[in-house]
Enzyme design. Structure first.
Site, PDB file in Angstrom:
ATOM      1  N   TYR A 120       0.808  -1.206   0.000  1.00 11.56           N
ATOM      2  CA  TYR A 120       0.000   0.000   0.000  1.00 11.56           C
ATOM      3  C   TYR A 120       0.848   1.266   0.000  1.00 11.56           C
ATOM      4  CZ  TYR A 120      -4.220  -2.766   1.022  1.00 11.56           C
ATOM      5  OH  TYR A 120      -5.273  -3.646   0.967  1.00 11.56           O
ATOM      6  N   LYS A 167       4.366 -14.194   5.611  1.00  8.35           N
ATOM      7  CA  LYS A 167       4.611 -15.139   4.520  1.00  8.35           C
ATOM      8  C   LYS A 167       6.102 -15.124   4.189  1.00  8.35           C
ATOM      9  CE  LYS A 167       2.796 -18.066   1.539  1.00  8.35           C
ATOM     10  NZ  LYS A 167       2.292 -19.373   1.986  1.00  8.35           N
ATOM     11  N   ASP A 199      -1.563 -17.595   5.123  1.00  4.21           N
ATOM     12  CA  ASP A 199      -2.563 -18.421   4.453  1.00  4.21           C
ATOM     13  C   ASP A 199      -3.060 -19.525   5.380  1.00  4.21           C
ATOM     14  OD1 ASP A 199       0.017 -19.409   4.315  1.00  4.21           O
ATOM     15  OD2 ASP A 199      -0.185 -20.246   2.309  1.00  4.21           O
ATOM     16  N   ASP A 223      -5.383  -6.163   6.401  1.00  4.97           N
ATOM     17  CA  ASP A 223      -6.602  -5.706   5.750  1.00  4.97           C
ATOM     18  C   ASP A 223      -7.478  -6.895   5.366  1.00  4.97           C
ATOM     19  OD1 ASP A 223      -8.462  -4.104   4.527  1.00  4.97           O
ATOM     20  OD2 ASP A 223      -7.194  -3.509   2.864  1.00  4.97           O
ATOM     21  N   ASP A 227     -10.996  -8.627   7.477  1.00  2.00           N
ATOM     22  CA  ASP A 227     -12.282  -8.751   6.781  1.00  2.00           C
ATOM     23  C   ASP A 227     -12.779 -10.191   6.790  1.00  2.00           C
ATOM     24  OD1 ASP A 227     -12.099  -6.068   6.232  1.00  2.00           O
ATOM     25  OD2 ASP A 227     -12.513  -6.284   4.090  1.00  2.00           O
TER      26      ASP A 227
END
Length: 326
Positions: A120, A167, A199, A223, A227
């Protein structure tokens, strides 16, 4: 209360419904100086700028900001606003509440998301008709800053440590740096860490959310994963967030503009009001913040409820119920 200045930016869509509801709750618990400002799609259409300079300056100078949502201009609005308050961490609690039909009612997870870099950071390039690139930015300093906050956060929460989602097995240089910096600070502070690949976390949190309490994440992962957790507790309408800086904060519901119901007066104000509770706590009004949160929980449990939670109440009716509980 000392009359702290709070900038109020409804933005677009349901922000124009849930932010006034949250403001009315703040007005019920204290005397603040509210400053109205604008940002988002509508102001860009009118003026050509999604984030007017005067809005940025007001946010940078205020004690706190309550923000609704922006639509297509979200990246042009929220990223600079986070910069205006020097926000280095995004705090996103995902909690199931009594009386709400939650997929996993045992869920109570707080995501601490790095808020300044990663993918971002905005370094994108279109190199040809076939090729675009995105540069991921990770620094030791930003990662350590997040880790320091996380250590203080779990201490205040009475927890022994936190999970670290990354990751680094694939993104060895970037997530590897992030992991090493966060673990290094936690080790120095005597705070326990447990690493989990992001993951794998996405699966584990669905199967056993009670296994997680505080989760520290890079920007994009925080983010997405927060969610995902919203789906376990009843939807995005229940998730508040705080963009925290050293002195100032920007507080916003996670749900966005919800254009499918905007203007109908039925948007769930819970996330915006819970964001206002986090704003109160950021300003040092822990008791008032706890009272607001308790009032929201009581209304979620007993009603009235908005249609997303199976009820037929409007936004203002729910806000009034919260104020009456206070």
């Amino acid at each position: 209360m000392a009359g702290e200045e709070i900038v109020v930016i409804p933005g677009d869509g349901v922000g124009n419904e849930v932010v006034p509801a949250a403001r009315s709750v703040l007005e019920a618990v204290g005397e603040f100086e509210f400053v109205e400002a604008e940002a988002g799609d509508a102001v860009k259409e009118r003026t050509g700028e999604a984030l007017p300079p005067e809005t940025y300056d007001r946010v940078a100078a205020a004690d706190a900001t309550l923000f609704g949502a922006a639509g297509e201009t979200a990246a042009d609005v929220i990223l600079p606003l986070r910069e205006a308050v020097d926000s280095f961490v995004n705090v996103r609690p995902a909690r199931a509440y009594p009386g709400v039909d939650a997929l996993r009612p045992e869920t109570d997870v707080v995501f601490l998301r790095e808020n300044t870099e990663g993918v971002y950071a905005g370094h994108e390039s279109r190199l040809s008709g076939d090729l675009s690139t995105l540069t991921r930015v990770v620094t030791t300093s930003a990662s350590e800053r997040l880790a320091e906050f996380a250590c203080e956060f779990v201490a205040d929460r009475g927890a022994d440590g936190f999970h670290l989602a990354h990751k680094a097995n694939v993104m060895r240089e970037t997530d590897g740096r992030f992991r090493d910096a966060v673990v290094g600070v936690a080790d120095e502070r005597g705070v326990e860490t447990e690493e989990v690949l992001m993951d794998a976390f996405a699966t584990r949190v669905c199967l056993d959310p009670a296994a997680f309490d505080v989760v520290v994440c890079p920007n994009l992962a925080g983010d997405v994963l927060s969610d995902l957790a919203a789906g376990l507790v009843g939807g995005l309408g229940l998730l508040p967030s705080a963009n925290v800086g050293p002195e100032r904060g920007l507080f916003e519901p996670v749900h966005g503009t919800a254009p499918d119901i905007a203007g109908e007066g039925v948007a769930n104000p819970a996330a915006a009001i819970l964001s206002a509770a986090m704003l109160l706590e950021h300003l040092g009004y822990d008791g008032e913040g706890a009272d607001v949160r308790a009032a929201v929980e009581a209304v979620l449990s007993d009603g009235p409820r908005t249609p997303d939670l199976g009820g037929d109440a409007g936004t203002d009716e729910v806000a009034e119920a919260v104020r009456s509980r206070l």
